[in-house]
Design a protein around this motif. Sequence first.
Motif, PDB file in Angstrom:
ATOM      1  N   LEU A 247       0.852  -1.182   0.000  1.00  0.00           N
ATOM      2  CA  LEU A 247       0.000   0.000   0.000  1.00  0.00           C
ATOM      3  C   LEU A 247       0.892   1.238   0.000  1.00  0.00           C
ATOM      4  CD1 LEU A 247      -2.567  -1.050   2.782  1.00  0.00           C
ATOM      5  CD2 LEU A 247      -2.852  -1.295   0.306  1.00  0.00           C
ATOM      6  N   PHE A 248       0.311   2.366  -0.347  1.00  0.00           N
ATOM      7  CA  PHE A 248       1.079   3.615  -0.317  1.00  0.00           C
ATOM      8  C   PHE A 248       0.385   4.611   0.601  1.00  0.00           C
ATOM      9  CE2 PHE A 248       2.622   7.740  -1.755  1.00  0.00           C
ATOM     10  CZ  PHE A 248       3.992   7.498  -1.821  1.00  0.00           C
ATOM     11  N   ASP A 249       1.145   5.143   1.541  1.00  0.00           N
ATOM     12  CA  ASP A 249       0.660   6.137   2.493  1.00  0.00           C
ATOM     13  C   ASP A 249       0.916   7.516   1.906  1.00  0.00           C
ATOM     14  OD1 ASP A 249       0.119   7.815   4.614  1.00  0.00           O
ATOM     15  OD2 ASP A 249       1.898   7.238   5.767  1.00  0.00           O
ATOM     16  N   ARG A 250      -0.157   8.165   1.418  1.00  0.00           N
ATOM     17  CA  ARG A 250      -0.007   9.477   0.779  1.00  0.00           C
ATOM     18  C   ARG A 250       0.304  10.581   1.781  1.00  0.00           C
ATOM     19  NH1 ARG A 250      -4.008  10.376  -4.329  1.00  0.00           N
ATOM     20  NH2 ARG A 250      -3.555   8.436  -5.438  1.00  0.00           N
ATOM     21  N   VAL A 251      -0.027  10.366   3.049  1.00  0.00           N
ATOM     22  CA  VAL A 251       0.233  11.402   4.054  1.00  0.00           C
ATOM     23  C   VAL A 251       1.733  11.588   4.258  1.00  0.00           C
ATOM     24  CG1 VAL A 251      -0.115  12.071   6.463  1.00  0.00           C
ATOM     25  CG2 VAL A 251      -1.961  10.943   5.204  1.00  0.00           C
ATOM     26  N   HIS A 252       2.443  10.473   4.456  1.00  0.00           N
ATOM     27  CA  HIS A 252       3.885  10.532   4.720  1.00  0.00           C
ATOM     28  C   HIS A 252       4.714  10.125   3.502  1.00  0.00           C
ATOM     29  CE1 HIS A 252       1.930   9.829   8.701  1.00  0.00           C
ATOM     30  NE2 HIS A 252       2.745  10.808   9.050  1.00  0.00           N
ATOM     31  N   LYS A 253       4.022   9.855   2.373  1.00  0.00           N
ATOM     32  CA  LYS A 253       4.697   9.491   1.123  1.00  0.00           C
ATOM     33  C   LYS A 253       5.657   8.322   1.324  1.00  0.00           C
ATOM     34  CE  LYS A 253       4.283  14.075  -0.979  1.00  0.00           C
ATOM     35  NZ  LYS A 253       3.273  14.524  -0.019  1.00  0.00           N
ATOM     36  N   ARG A 254       5.094   7.220   1.844  1.00  0.00           N
ATOM     37  CA  ARG A 254       5.891   6.032   2.096  1.00  0.00           C
ATOM     38  C   ARG A 254       5.134   4.790   1.654  1.00  0.00           C
ATOM     39  NH1 ARG A 254       5.591   6.312   8.758  1.00  0.00           N
ATOM     40  NH2 ARG A 254       3.316   6.162   8.943  1.00  0.00           N
ATOM     41  N   ASN A 296      -4.840   9.573   8.945  1.00  0.00           N
ATOM     42  CA  ASN A 296      -3.643  10.300   9.385  1.00  0.00           C
ATOM     43  C   ASN A 296      -2.344   9.578   9.035  1.00  0.00           C
ATOM     44  OD1 ASN A 296      -3.601   8.177  11.186  1.00  0.00           O
ATOM     45  ND2 ASN A 296      -3.965   9.430  13.012  1.00  0.00           N
ATOM     46  N   GLY A 297      -2.453   8.398   8.398  1.00  0.00           N
ATOM     47  CA  GLY A 297      -1.275   7.664   7.973  1.00  0.00           C
ATOM     48  C   GLY A 297      -0.565   6.896   9.074  1.00  0.00           C
ATOM     49  N   ARG A 298      -1.130   6.841  10.260  1.00  0.00           N
ATOM     50  CA  ARG A 298      -0.424   6.196  11.375  1.00  0.00           C
ATOM     51  C   ARG A 298      -0.668   4.692  11.436  1.00  0.00           C
ATOM     52  NH1 ARG A 298      -0.162   7.967  17.784  1.00  0.00           N
ATOM     53  NH2 ARG A 298       0.853   6.039  18.511  1.00  0.00           N
ATOM     54  N   TYR A 299      -1.879   4.249  11.130  1.00  0.00           N
ATOM     55  CA  TYR A 299      -2.234   2.847  11.314  1.00  0.00           C
ATOM     56  C   TYR A 299      -2.474   2.149   9.980  1.00  0.00           C
ATOM     57  CZ  TYR A 299      -3.094   4.575  16.034  1.00  0.00           C
ATOM     58  OH  TYR A 299      -2.950   5.173  17.261  1.00  0.00           O
ATOM     59  N   ALA A 300      -2.045   0.912   9.899  1.00  0.00           N
ATOM     60  CA  ALA A 300      -2.298   0.062   8.733  1.00  0.00           C
ATOM     61  C   ALA A 300      -3.116  -1.139   9.182  1.00  0.00           C
ATOM     62  CB  ALA A 300      -0.991  -0.399   8.097  1.00  0.00           C
ATOM     63  N   ILE A 301      -4.151  -1.470   8.404  1.00  0.00           N
ATOM     64  CA  ILE A 301      -5.066  -2.552   8.737  1.00  0.00           C
ATOM     65  C   ILE A 301      -4.769  -3.742   7.834  1.00  0.00           C
ATOM     66  CG2 ILE A 301      -7.483  -3.180   9.098  1.00  0.00           C
ATOM     67  CD1 ILE A 301      -6.447  -0.755  10.701  1.00  0.00           C
ATOM     68  N   ALA A 302      -4.760  -4.932   8.425  1.00  0.00           N
ATOM     69  CA  ALA A 302      -4.463  -6.147   7.663  1.00  0.00           C
ATOM     70  C   ALA A 302      -5.394  -7.272   8.077  1.00  0.00           C
ATOM     71  CB  ALA A 302      -3.006  -6.568   7.866  1.00  0.00           C
ATOM     72  N   TYR A 303      -5.544  -8.241   7.182  1.00  0.00           N
ATOM     73  CA  TYR A 303      -6.375  -9.429   7.431  1.00  0.00           C
ATOM     74  C   TYR A 303      -5.486 -10.660   7.435  1.00  0.00           C
ATOM     75  CZ  TYR A 303      -9.898 -13.078   6.536  1.00  0.00           C
ATOM     76  OH  TYR A 303     -10.684 -14.213   6.594  1.00  0.00           O
ATOM     77  N   ARG A 304      -5.624 -11.471   8.454  1.00  0.00           N
ATOM     78  CA  ARG A 304      -4.816 -12.680   8.566  1.00  0.00           C
ATOM     79  C   ARG A 304      -5.499 -13.894   7.962  1.00  0.00           C
ATOM     80  NH1 ARG A 304      -2.432 -15.692  13.983  1.00  0.00           N
ATOM     81  NH2 ARG A 304      -1.833 -17.603  12.909  1.00  0.00           N
ATOM     82  N   ASN A 321       3.999   4.137  13.720  1.00  0.00           N
ATOM     83  CA  ASN A 321       4.903   5.022  14.455  1.00  0.00           C
ATOM     84  C   ASN A 321       5.584   4.319  15.617  1.00  0.00           C
ATOM     85  OD1 ASN A 321       4.084   7.006  12.700  1.00  0.00           O
ATOM     86  ND2 ASN A 321       2.821   8.106  14.181  1.00  0.00           N
ATOM     87  N   LEU A 322       4.797   3.551  16.380  1.00  0.00           N
ATOM     88  CA  LEU A 322       5.341   2.886  17.569  1.00  0.00           C
ATOM     89  C   LEU A 322       5.818   1.463  17.298  1.00  0.00           C
ATOM     90  CD1 LEU A 322       2.772   4.055  20.285  1.00  0.00           C
ATOM     91  CD2 LEU A 322       4.974   5.086  19.666  1.00  0.00           C
ATOM     92  N   GLY A 323       5.403   0.883  16.170  1.00  0.00           N
ATOM     93  CA  GLY A 323       5.824  -0.482  15.855  1.00  0.00           C
ATOM     94  C   GLY A 323       5.073  -1.543  16.636  1.00  0.00           C
ATOM     95  N   THR A 324       3.859  -1.241  17.103  1.00  0.00           N
ATOM     96  CA  THR A 324       3.062  -2.195  17.869  1.00  0.00           C
ATOM     97  C   THR A 324       1.917  -2.735  17.021  1.00  0.00           C
ATOM     98  OG1 THR A 324       1.742  -0.384  18.763  1.00  0.00           O
ATOM     99  CG2 THR A 324       3.632  -1.131  20.067  1.00  0.00           C
ATOM    100  N   VAL A 325       1.311  -3.824  17.518  1.00  0.00           N
ATOM    101  CA  VAL A 325       0.244  -4.497  16.770  1.00  0.00           C
ATOM    102  C   VAL A 325      -0.923  -4.769  17.705  1.00  0.00           C
ATOM    103  CG1 VAL A 325      -0.328  -6.406  15.217  1.00  0.00           C
ATOM    104  CG2 VAL A 325       2.053  -5.657  15.445  1.00  0.00           C
ATOM    105  N   ARG A 326      -2.130  -4.515  17.240  1.00  0.00           N
ATOM    106  CA  ARG A 326      -3.353  -4.902  17.953  1.00  0.00           C
ATOM    107  C   ARG A 326      -4.114  -5.905  17.098  1.00  0.00           C
ATOM    108  NH1 ARG A 326      -5.403  -0.948  21.958  1.00  0.00           N
ATOM    109  NH2 ARG A 326      -3.848   0.704  22.219  1.00  0.00           N
ATOM    110  N   GLN A 327      -4.822  -6.798  17.764  1.00  0.00           N
ATOM    111  CA  GLN A 327      -5.527  -7.875  17.052  1.00  0.00           C
ATOM    112  C   GLN A 327      -7.003  -7.867  17.404  1.00  0.00           C
ATOM    113  OE1 GLN A 327      -3.745 -11.893  16.971  1.00  0.00           O
ATOM    114  NE2 GLN A 327      -5.739 -12.704  17.574  1.00  0.00           N
TER     115      GLN A 327
END
Length: 440
Positions: A247-254, A296-304, A321-327
Amino acid sequence: MKSRIAITTLAISTALLLWVAGAAADQREIEFPEVNIVDPHPAGFAFVHGGQIGIIGGFSSKDSSSHLFSFSVATGRITDEFSLRADFGASDPDSPAESIGFLKVHSETGLIVVYGLDSNGFQKVLALASSETGRLCKLWAISYPQRVNGIWPEVAFNEDGTRLFVIYTESASSSASQRFDLLNKRDSTVLLVRTPLRLRPLLITRSPSDAASEIVRQNIAMIGTEDGVTLAIVNLSDGSPFGGTILFDRVHKRAIAFTGQSVYVLMPGSNSFKVESRIVAPDPPSFNIGLGISLNGRYAIAYRGYNVPSGSNIFYSYDLNLGTVRQLSIEENFITGLMTFHRRTGALFVPLTGEVLINDDTISISSSSRLVNIITLAADGSLLHTANVELPERSPGARGPNAITGFNNIEISASGALGFVSSHNGRLFAFDTLTGEIVN
């Protein structure tokens, strides 16, 4: 035999096409000449130039290969046709060896990318330009000529369409292909995947003996869209034998790459890549499908996928930003298909497309349901299952019962207040995105 699709006023406003003509008002049919099959899968169509030109794939009987068609939304007329035979080869629509093709577009510039597997099983990316009148012109094509057991690449544009990011698989163990069919195992994860003009469940078993065969390498290539020149490549060592997503984050261009074990945050320069960070999933899955990035470009959502032992669909929220994961685990006896993430409201809409049936040690999948899960991304990055949409079992005058299948998707209005879901019998339902209530 000729194929037809129908466009409604709702469809135009939400970029949703219906495969079967329903009862919606102000409806126009688009007829495709000399075509046996127009691909009804939403991965096979898109809109460019502000929604004025539609692009859809189909199988043509003229040369036994896939074609692209462009059409005017305003007039409902076909404006151009482009054969994919030279790049993806001839194929039989009833053959399981048929090439796999998907569409992705940059709406503002009219750039079109067809990507997938050619008739030799090689990963391929083809770029075309579309004019504001719908004329189609080939720009370039790139092949990655290594057979990798049916894995296709995935792509993403940058914000202005000048760069294309391609994640592709360089190598995979031959034993991985043995898990592309349903097995008699309960300790498994199920994912609904698309093959040509059909969907089928992919069952992935996880055991210590599988670990070595699941270690592959995904590569990410940065390609200039004007000429197809590869500007940079990054190698990711912990890939998945079932491919990755980007995916491409347009907010932070990454660029955000999802592999079987990790999520990579990559900061691309004009002609280079830099790996900014890597986030490892708490229980590394065999696949990790990126669904969307928060406003805001901070969180990425994924499906397992659907986890058979727990009887639930599993979703991840990555804090980039923090490198953490919630499930989030939703206990449902259904697997899911074409999910839609609405960035403005942070809501994920999950149509349930097949019931998981377990008889002794045998797993099978039914073909449809009437349910949609609504998941909300909270401000702190947690995922909440907030509501469900349930279609009525039948509608007056409809041909057969209402059913959501792998060929039905969901679109959301610009404000996010209304959602639209199509049914296999040609009905279009509008629902309240907060409550899930059917309103029309």
